[in-house]
Design a protein around this motif. Sequence first.
Motif, PDB file in Angstrom:
ATOM      1  N   UNK A 265     -23.148  24.272   9.121  1.00 20.30           N
ATOM      2  CA  UNK A 265     -24.390  24.466   8.354  1.00 20.30           C
ATOM      3  C   UNK A 265     -24.141  24.430   6.853  1.00 20.30           C
ATOM      4  N   UNK A 266     -22.866  24.410   6.461  1.00 20.67           N
ATOM      5  CA  UNK A 266     -22.538  24.400   5.033  1.00 20.67           C
ATOM      6  C   UNK A 266     -22.197  22.971   4.583  1.00 20.67           C
ATOM      7  N   UNK A 267     -22.949  22.410   3.672  1.00 20.50           N
ATOM      8  CA  UNK A 267     -22.707  21.030   3.237  1.00 20.50           C
ATOM      9  C   UNK A 267     -21.458  20.865   2.382  1.00 20.50           C
ATOM     10  N   UNK A 268     -20.880  21.963   1.903  1.00 22.55           N
ATOM     11  CA  UNK A 268     -19.703  21.868   1.036  1.00 22.55           C
ATOM     12  C   UNK A 268     -18.390  21.784   1.805  1.00 22.55           C
ATOM     13  N   UNK A 269     -18.452  21.825   3.138  1.00 22.75           N
ATOM     14  CA  UNK A 269     -17.235  21.775   3.957  1.00 22.75           C
ATOM     15  C   UNK A 269     -17.281  20.570   4.877  1.00 22.75           C
ATOM     16  N   UNK A 270     -16.254  19.752   4.851  1.00 22.31           N
ATOM     17  CA  UNK A 270     -16.208  18.558   5.702  1.00 22.31           C
ATOM     18  C   UNK A 270     -15.853  18.937   7.134  1.00 22.31           C
ATOM     19  N   UNK A 271     -16.175  18.037   8.072  1.00 21.83           N
ATOM     20  CA  UNK A 271     -15.823  18.270   9.480  1.00 21.83           C
ATOM     21  C   UNK A 271     -14.312  18.371   9.621  1.00 21.83           C
ATOM     22  N   UNK A 272     -13.588  17.557   8.876  1.00 23.13           N
ATOM     23  CA  UNK A 272     -12.117  17.588   8.931  1.00 23.13           C
ATOM     24  C   UNK A 272     -11.599  18.968   8.549  1.00 23.13           C
ATOM     25  N   UNK A 273     -12.169  19.577   7.514  1.00 21.48           N
ATOM     26  CA  UNK A 273     -11.741  20.901   7.084  1.00 21.48           C
ATOM     27  C   UNK A 273     -12.146  21.953   8.111  1.00 21.48           C
ATOM     28  N   UNK A 274     -13.303  21.783   8.723  1.00 18.32           N
ATOM     29  CA  UNK A 274     -13.758  22.728   9.750  1.00 18.32           C
ATOM     30  C   UNK A 274     -12.783  22.766  10.916  1.00 18.32           C
ATOM     31  N   UNK A 275     -12.325  21.587  11.335  1.00 22.19           N
ATOM     32  CA  UNK A 275     -11.374  21.503  12.454  1.00 22.19           C
ATOM     33  C   UNK A 275     -10.151  22.358  12.171  1.00 22.19           C
ATOM     34  N   UNK A 276      -9.623  22.257  10.961  1.00 16.13           N
ATOM     35  CA  UNK A 276      -8.446  23.046  10.580  1.00 16.13           C
ATOM     36  C   UNK A 276      -8.773  24.526  10.498  1.00 16.13           C
ATOM     37  N   UNK A 277      -9.913  24.850   9.930  1.00 13.62           N
ATOM     38  CA  UNK A 277     -10.292  26.260   9.737  1.00 13.62           C
ATOM     39  C   UNK A 277     -10.444  27.015  11.057  1.00 13.62           C
ATOM     40  N   UNK A 285      -9.562  16.325  20.148  1.00 19.14           N
ATOM     41  CA  UNK A 285      -9.610  17.517  21.003  1.00 19.14           C
ATOM     42  C   UNK A 285     -10.755  18.432  20.580  1.00 19.14           C
ATOM     43  N   UNK A 286     -10.941  18.577  19.266  1.00 21.52           N
ATOM     44  CA  UNK A 286     -12.045  19.397  18.761  1.00 21.52           C
ATOM     45  C   UNK A 286     -13.391  18.830  19.208  1.00 21.52           C
ATOM     46  N   UNK A 287     -13.568  17.526  19.073  1.00 20.05           N
ATOM     47  CA  UNK A 287     -14.824  16.894  19.482  1.00 20.05           C
ATOM     48  C   UNK A 287     -15.067  17.077  20.978  1.00 20.05           C
ATOM     49  N   UNK A 288     -14.001  16.967  21.770  1.00 23.26           N
ATOM     50  CA  UNK A 288     -14.127  17.139  23.222  1.00 23.26           C
ATOM     51  C   UNK A 288     -14.595  18.551  23.547  1.00 23.26           C
ATOM     52  N   UNK A 289     -13.943  19.564  22.956  1.00 20.96           N
ATOM     53  CA  UNK A 289     -14.308  20.956  23.206  1.00 20.96           C
ATOM     54  C   UNK A 289     -15.722  21.247  22.706  1.00 20.96           C
ATOM     55  N   UNK A 290     -16.050  20.730  21.543  1.00 20.68           N
ATOM     56  CA  UNK A 290     -17.362  20.965  20.955  1.00 20.68           C
ATOM     57  C   UNK A 290     -18.462  20.387  21.839  1.00 20.68           C
ATOM     58  N   UNK A 291     -18.262  19.167  22.312  1.00 25.68           N
ATOM     59  CA  UNK A 291     -19.267  18.510  23.161  1.00 25.68           C
ATOM     60  C   UNK A 291     -19.430  19.220  24.491  1.00 25.68           C
ATOM     61  N   UNK A 292     -18.319  19.746  25.030  1.00 25.97           N
ATOM     62  CA  UNK A 292     -18.392  20.490  26.288  1.00 25.97           C
ATOM     63  C   UNK A 292     -19.189  21.785  26.104  1.00 25.97           C
ATOM     64  N   UNK A 293     -19.034  22.402  24.950  1.00 27.93           N
ATOM     65  CA  UNK A 293     -19.667  23.699  24.705  1.00 27.93           C
ATOM     66  C   UNK A 293     -21.137  23.555  24.299  1.00 27.93           C
ATOM     67  N   UNK A 294     -21.434  22.604  23.390  1.00 26.79           N
ATOM     68  CA  UNK A 294     -22.794  22.478  22.851  1.00 26.79           C
ATOM     69  C   UNK A 294     -23.568  21.265  23.387  1.00 26.79           C
ATOM     70  N   UNK A 295     -22.895  20.390  24.128  1.00 27.63           N
ATOM     71  CA  UNK A 295     -23.525  19.193  24.703  1.00 27.63           C
ATOM     72  C   UNK A 295     -24.072  18.246  23.621  1.00 27.63           C
ATOM     73  N   UNK A 296     -23.437  18.254  22.488  1.00 30.66           N
ATOM     74  CA  UNK A 296     -23.707  17.292  21.435  1.00 30.66           C
ATOM     75  C   UNK A 296     -22.507  17.258  20.500  1.00 30.66           C
ATOM     76  N   UNK A 297     -22.407  16.236  19.687  1.00 32.28           N
ATOM     77  CA  UNK A 297     -21.267  16.111  18.791  1.00 32.28           C
ATOM     78  C   UNK A 297     -21.457  16.988  17.555  1.00 32.28           C
ATOM     79  N   UNK A 298     -20.362  17.284  16.829  1.00 35.54           N
ATOM     80  CA  UNK A 298     -20.497  18.050  15.581  1.00 35.54           C
ATOM     81  C   UNK A 298     -21.408  17.351  14.571  1.00 35.54           C
TER      82      UNK A 298
END
Length: 314
Positions: A265-277, A285-298
Motif C-alpha cells: 500500500x506504500x508507493x515509496x517501496x518497490x516490490x523487490x524491496x518488499x520481498x527482502x523486507x 518463490x514470493x510470487x508463488x506464496x503470495x498468489x496461494x495466499x491472496x489468489x492474486x499477484x502482488x
Amino acid sequence: MAAVKLEQYLASVLDSKKSDTNEIRIKPGNEDFNLFSAFLENRNTGIHRYQTTGLTILYLAKGAVKTRINAQELTLGAGNIIFLQKKCNYEILKPSHKDILVKLEFDPNLTMQDFLGDYSKLNREEKGLLKKITTAFDQKRLLSMSGTPMSKSAHLVKKVIDEYLNQNLFARNIIMAELNLLLFLAIRSQDLAAETRLISNHQFAQTELEQYIDAHFTDVSLNDAAKYFGFNPNYFSSLVKQKTGKSFMEHVDERRMQEARSLLARPDISVKEIITRVGYSGKSFFYKKFSEYYHETPVQMRAELFRQANINLK
C-alpha cells in the motif's frame, strides 16, 4: 564398520528377511551379550504397536518415520534419536521401504542414571542440569535428540551398533562409555528436548508463538524458535501443528503475507524491496506464496490498494 557400510548392512538384513513380523532381530557378534537387544523395524504395512520392556533407544538411520509415543505424534528424520522409558507405549505409523529404523532395547534393570554415570565429580551446575534432564525424562517418558546422519550423536549411536555387531574386547564397557558421551554432548549442545520449560510443565500458547514470529518473521527458523521455547525441533514442530492446526512455516508465511500486503500500500517501496523486507530470497518463490495466499499477484493487489487510496502514479 564404516557408517555407509553399516547402513548397507542394515538394509541388506531388511531385504533378506521376508517376514510378517513388525520387527527383525539383529544378531549380536556374541550371543552371550546381554546389555541390550537390537531390532530393525520391518517394512510391512500398517501401524506397528509396542510397549517397551526396558529403556529403549530409537535411531533413524535413513528415511522419515512418523511415530506416536504416549499419544503424542512425532516425526523422526534421519539422524534423530529418541530415548524411551520402560513400559512406554509407542507406535510406528506406516513405515516405508526407504526407512531404516534401529531399536535398542536394554536390560529392564538399567535406568538413565546408568548412562549418565557417577555424579560425584560434577560441579554444582552440572549436577543441577542432570537432575533436570532425569526429571524431564521421568515426566515426559521420552527424550528426543535432534541430529543428522553426520552429527556426533548419530556417529556415536552407529559406534554402539558396530560394537554390538562385532563384539570385540570390552564391548560392553565401550558401549556404556559411548552412550555416556552421547548424552553429555547432547545436553551440552542443547540437542535434548529437556530444558527448563519442559520440566516446569510449560504449556505452549499460540499467543506466545504469534508474538515470537511477529518479532522475528524476517529471519526466523524452526531451530531457533524451538530453542527459544525450550523444545527439541521435531517435538516443537509437532506441537505447533497439534495445538494450532498449522505448521510452523505456515504461521511464518501468514505473517509475512500480512506484512507484504501492508507494504504494498506504500508507493515509496518497490516490490523487490518488499520481498527482502518480509524475509524471502527470491521473487518467484514470493510470487508463488503470495498468489496461494491472496489468489492474486502482488502487482494486482498493489493496483487495487492504490485505487482504494486514490493514489495515481501516472
